[in-house]
Design a protein around this motif. Structure first.
Motif, PDB file in Angstrom:
ATOM      1  N   GLN A  68       0.822  -1.208   0.000  1.00 26.17           N
ATOM      2  CA  GLN A  68       0.000   0.000   0.000  1.00 26.17           C
ATOM      3  C   GLN A  68       0.856   1.258   0.000  1.00 26.17           C
ATOM      4  OE1 GLN A  68      -2.654  -0.150   3.342  1.00 26.17           O
ATOM      5  NE2 GLN A  68      -4.191  -1.334   2.252  1.00 26.17           N
ATOM      6  N   SER A  69       1.884   1.277   0.846  1.00 27.32           N
ATOM      7  CA  SER A  69       2.731   2.472   0.902  1.00 27.32           C
ATOM      8  C   SER A  69       3.508   2.651  -0.395  1.00 27.32           C
ATOM      9  CB  SER A  69       3.675   2.420   2.111  1.00 27.32           C
ATOM     10  OG  SER A  69       4.606   1.362   1.983  1.00 27.32           O
ATOM     11  N   GLY A  70       3.972   1.571  -0.992  1.00 25.00           N
ATOM     12  CA  GLY A  70       4.694   1.674  -2.259  1.00 25.00           C
ATOM     13  C   GLY A  70       3.809   2.154  -3.392  1.00 25.00           C
ATOM     14  N   VAL A  71       2.603   1.602  -3.475  1.00 23.13           N
ATOM     15  CA  VAL A  71       1.653   2.017  -4.514  1.00 23.13           C
ATOM     16  C   VAL A  71       1.259   3.472  -4.304  1.00 23.13           C
ATOM     17  CG1 VAL A  71      -0.708   1.667  -5.357  1.00 23.13           C
ATOM     18  CG2 VAL A  71       0.785  -0.302  -5.009  1.00 23.13           C
ATOM     19  N   PHE A  72       1.027   3.845  -3.053  1.00 21.32           N
ATOM     20  CA  PHE A  72       0.645   5.229  -2.751  1.00 21.32           C
ATOM     21  C   PHE A  72       1.735   6.200  -3.196  1.00 21.32           C
ATOM     22  CE2 PHE A  72       0.626   8.889   0.167  1.00 21.32           C
ATOM     23  CZ  PHE A  72      -0.619   9.417  -0.140  1.00 21.32           C
ATOM     24  N   ARG A  73       2.995   5.905  -2.851  1.00 19.23           N
ATOM     25  CA  ARG A  73       4.100   6.794  -3.253  1.00 19.23           C
ATOM     26  C   ARG A  73       4.218   6.889  -4.769  1.00 19.23           C
ATOM     27  NH1 ARG A  73       8.442   3.943  -0.950  1.00 19.23           N
ATOM     28  NH2 ARG A  73       7.129   2.845   0.486  1.00 19.23           N
ATOM     29  N   ALA A  74       4.072   5.770  -5.453  1.00 19.26           N
ATOM     30  CA  ALA A  74       4.151   5.774  -6.921  1.00 19.26           C
ATOM     31  C   ALA A  74       3.014   6.600  -7.516  1.00 19.26           C
ATOM     32  CB  ALA A  74       4.110   4.344  -7.449  1.00 19.26           C
ATOM     33  N   LEU A  75       1.815   6.456  -6.966  1.00 14.61           N
ATOM     34  CA  LEU A  75       0.663   7.206  -7.471  1.00 14.61           C
ATOM     35  C   LEU A  75       0.789   8.701  -7.184  1.00 14.61           C
ATOM     36  CD1 LEU A  75      -2.212   4.725  -6.569  1.00 14.61           C
ATOM     37  CD2 LEU A  75      -1.510   5.416  -8.860  1.00 14.61           C
ATOM     38  N   VAL A  76       1.290   9.066  -6.006  1.00 14.51           N
ATOM     39  CA  VAL A  76       1.475  10.491  -5.692  1.00 14.51           C
ATOM     40  C   VAL A  76       2.463  11.112  -6.669  1.00 14.51           C
ATOM     41  CG1 VAL A  76       2.431  12.114  -3.997  1.00 14.51           C
ATOM     42  CG2 VAL A  76       0.843  10.361  -3.258  1.00 14.51           C
ATOM     43  N   ASP A  77       3.552  10.408  -6.920  1.00 11.79           N
ATOM     44  CA  ASP A  77       4.561  10.917  -7.857  1.00 11.79           C
ATOM     45  C   ASP A  77       3.949  11.103  -9.246  1.00 11.79           C
ATOM     46  OD1 ASP A  77       7.211  11.632  -8.698  1.00 11.79           O
ATOM     47  OD2 ASP A  77       7.399   9.642  -9.594  1.00 11.79           O
ATOM     48  N   ALA A  78       3.193  10.123  -9.698  1.00 13.76           N
ATOM     49  CA  ALA A  78       2.573  10.213 -11.027  1.00 13.76           C
ATOM     50  C   ALA A  78       1.547  11.339 -11.075  1.00 13.76           C
ATOM     51  CB  ALA A  78       1.921   8.885 -11.384  1.00 13.76           C
ATOM     52  N   GLU A  79       0.733  11.477 -10.044  1.00 13.99           N
ATOM     53  CA  GLU A  79      -0.301  12.520 -10.025  1.00 13.99           C
ATOM     54  C   GLU A  79       0.320  13.916  -9.980  1.00 13.99           C
ATOM     55  OE1 GLU A  79      -3.537  12.336 -10.530  1.00 13.99           O
ATOM     56  OE2 GLU A  79      -3.434  10.171 -10.717  1.00 13.99           O
ATOM     57  N   GLU A  80       1.418  14.075  -9.244  1.00 11.65           N
ATOM     58  CA  GLU A  80       2.101  15.375  -9.215  1.00 11.65           C
ATOM     59  C   GLU A  80       2.653  15.722 -10.592  1.00 11.65           C
ATOM     60  OE1 GLU A  80       4.926  14.880  -6.052  1.00 11.65           O
ATOM     61  OE2 GLU A  80       3.502  15.586  -4.532  1.00 11.65           O
ATOM     62  N   ASN A  81       3.237  14.733 -11.265  1.00  9.29           N
ATOM     63  CA  ASN A  81       3.771  14.970 -12.611  1.00  9.29           C
ATOM     64  C   ASN A  81       2.656  15.303 -13.599  1.00  9.29           C
ATOM     65  OD1 ASN A  81       6.438  14.568 -11.852  1.00  9.29           O
ATOM     66  ND2 ASN A  81       6.359  12.379 -12.261  1.00  9.29           N
ATOM     67  N   ILE A  82       1.531  14.605 -13.497  1.00 13.70           N
ATOM     68  CA  ILE A  82       0.405  14.863 -14.398  1.00 13.70           C
ATOM     69  C   ILE A  82      -0.186  16.241 -14.132  1.00 13.70           C
ATOM     70  CG2 ILE A  82      -1.977  14.160 -14.909  1.00 13.70           C
ATOM     71  CD1 ILE A  82      -0.985  11.247 -14.631  1.00 13.70           C
ATOM     72  N   LYS A  83      -0.279  16.612 -12.857  1.00 15.49           N
ATOM     73  CA  LYS A  83      -0.798  17.938 -12.517  1.00 15.49           C
ATOM     74  C   LYS A  83       0.099  19.032 -13.100  1.00 15.49           C
ATOM     75  CE  LYS A  83      -2.287  20.790  -8.673  1.00 15.49           C
ATOM     76  NZ  LYS A  83      -2.421  20.923  -7.213  1.00 15.49           N
ATOM     77  N   ALA A  84       1.409  18.853 -12.998  1.00 11.33           N
ATOM     78  CA  ALA A  84       2.344  19.830 -13.563  1.00 11.33           C
ATOM     79  C   ALA A  84       2.221  19.871 -15.090  1.00 11.33           C
ATOM     80  CB  ALA A  84       3.769  19.493 -13.149  1.00 11.33           C
ATOM     81  N   LEU A  85       2.007  18.718 -15.702  1.00 13.95           N
ATOM     82  CA  LEU A  85       1.855  18.658 -17.157  1.00 13.95           C
ATOM     83  C   LEU A  85       0.607  19.389 -17.626  1.00 13.95           C
ATOM     84  CD1 LEU A  85       2.607  15.115 -18.579  1.00 13.95           C
ATOM     85  CD2 LEU A  85       3.571  17.274 -19.282  1.00 13.95           C
ATOM     86  N   ASN A  86      -0.483  19.259 -16.881  1.00 13.03           N
ATOM     87  CA  ASN A  86      -1.748  19.853 -17.285  1.00 13.03           C
ATOM     88  C   ASN A  86      -1.702  21.376 -17.297  1.00 13.03           C
ATOM     89  OD1 ASN A  86      -2.984  17.413 -17.746  1.00 13.03           O
ATOM     90  ND2 ASN A  86      -3.795  17.255 -15.692  1.00 13.03           N
ATOM     91  N   GLU A  87      -0.704  21.958 -16.671  1.00 16.17           N
ATOM     92  CA  GLU A  87      -0.570  23.409 -16.666  1.00 16.17           C
ATOM     93  C   GLU A  87       0.086  23.924 -17.947  1.00 16.17           C
ATOM     94  OE1 GLU A  87       1.521  24.193 -13.054  1.00 16.17           O
ATOM     95  OE2 GLU A  87      -0.186  23.632 -11.803  1.00 16.17           O
ATOM     96  N   LYS A  88       0.625  23.024 -18.756  1.00 19.71           N
ATOM     97  CA  LYS A  88       1.251  23.421 -20.018  1.00 19.71           C
ATOM     98  C   LYS A  88       0.194  23.521 -21.111  1.00 19.71           C
ATOM     99  CE  LYS A  88       5.546  21.435 -18.630  1.00 19.71           C
ATOM    100  NZ  LYS A  88       6.859  21.756 -18.941  1.00 19.71           N
ATOM    101  N   SER A  89       0.556  24.154 -22.208  1.00 19.26           N
ATOM    102  CA  SER A  89      -0.440  24.380 -23.259  1.00 19.26           C
ATOM    103  C   SER A  89      -0.244  23.509 -24.511  1.00 19.26           C
ATOM    104  CB  SER A  89      -0.425  25.857 -23.663  1.00 19.26           C
ATOM    105  OG  SER A  89       0.849  26.195 -24.164  1.00 19.26           O
ATOM    106  N   ASP A  90       0.890  22.877 -24.672  1.00 18.89           N
ATOM    107  CA  ASP A  90       1.157  22.059 -25.853  1.00 18.89           C
ATOM    108  C   ASP A  90       0.509  20.683 -25.690  1.00 18.89           C
ATOM    109  OD1 ASP A  90       2.122  21.025 -28.193  1.00 18.89           O
ATOM    110  OD2 ASP A  90       4.187  20.799 -27.471  1.00 18.89           O
ATOM    111  N   ILE A  91      -0.577  20.443 -26.400  1.00 15.74           N
ATOM    112  CA  ILE A  91      -1.375  19.231 -26.219  1.00 15.74           C
ATOM    113  C   ILE A  91      -0.596  17.977 -26.623  1.00 15.74           C
ATOM    114  CG2 ILE A  91      -3.433  18.006 -27.007  1.00 15.74           C
ATOM    115  CD1 ILE A  91      -4.805  20.742 -27.162  1.00 15.74           C
ATOM    116  N   GLU A  92       0.154  18.064 -27.701  1.00 13.48           N
ATOM    117  CA  GLU A  92       0.912  16.892 -28.157  1.00 13.48           C
ATOM    118  C   GLU A  92       1.961  16.489 -27.135  1.00 13.48           C
ATOM    119  OE1 GLU A  92       2.462  17.455 -32.070  1.00 13.48           O
ATOM    120  OE2 GLU A  92       0.507  17.972 -32.890  1.00 13.48           O
ATOM    121  N   ALA A  93       2.642  17.469 -26.569  1.00 17.19           N
ATOM    122  CA  ALA A  93       3.651  17.177 -25.553  1.00 17.19           C
ATOM    123  C   ALA A  93       2.996  16.596 -24.299  1.00 17.19           C
ATOM    124  CB  ALA A  93       4.433  18.439 -25.195  1.00 17.19           C
TER     125      ALA A  93
END
Length: 118
Positions: free
Chosen positions: A55-80
Motif C-alpha cells: 500500500q505504501s509503495g503504490v501510494f508513493r508511486a501514485l502520488v509521484d505520477a499525479e504530481e507529474n500529471i498535474k504539472a503537465l496539465n498546466e502546459k499548453s502544448d497538447i501533443e507534448a
C-alpha cells in the motif's frame, strides 16, 4: 431614504458574501495529488488486497505520477502533454508491476483494460 440605503447596502453585502463563498467552494473542489492517490490506492487495495508495504509503495508511486500529471496539465502544448502523460503512466505501471505479485498485477491489468473499454 436612509432605510433604502441600508436595505441596498444589506443586499449588496449579501451578494458579495455569496460570491466569496462560491469562489472558496470552487477552490476546495480541486483535489490534491495525495487525495487522488489515496483514492486510487484504496481502489487497488479493494481489487487485489494489498499488504501494508505494498500500500505504501503504490501510494508513493501514485502520488509521484499525479504530481507529474498535474504539472503537465498546466502546459499548453497538447501533443507534448499526451506524449509525457503516456510516459508517466508507463513508468507508473512499471513501478506497480515491481510492487505487486504476478497474480495481483494480472488482476490489476485486467481491471485497467475493463476501465479503458468503458
Amino acid at each position: 431614504m436612509k432605510k433604502y440605503i441600508s436595505l441596498f447596502s444589506f443586499i449588496a453585502m449579501f451578494f458579495l458574501g455569496m460570491q466569496f463563498s462560491s469562489a472558496q467552494a470552487s477552490r476546495t473542489t480541486q483535489r490534491t495529488p495525495e487525495a487522488i492517490a489515496k483514492q486510487k490506492t484504496y481502489e487497488i487495495h479493494e481489487l487485489v488486497v494489498l499488504t501494508g508495504e505494498q500500500q505504501s509503495g503504490v501510494f508513493r508511486a501514485l502520488v509521484d505520477a499525479e504530481e507529474n500529471i498535474k504539472a503537465l496539465n498546466e502546459k499548453s502544448d497538447i501533443e507534448a502533454i499526451q506524449k509525457y502523460k503516456a510516459e508517466i503512466l508507463s513508468r507508473l505501471n512499471d513501478k506497480i508491476k515491481g510492487i505487486l505479485t504476478p497474480d495481483q498485477y494480472k488482476t490489476y491489468l485486467t481491471s485497467l483494460e475493463e476501465k479503458n473499454k468503458k
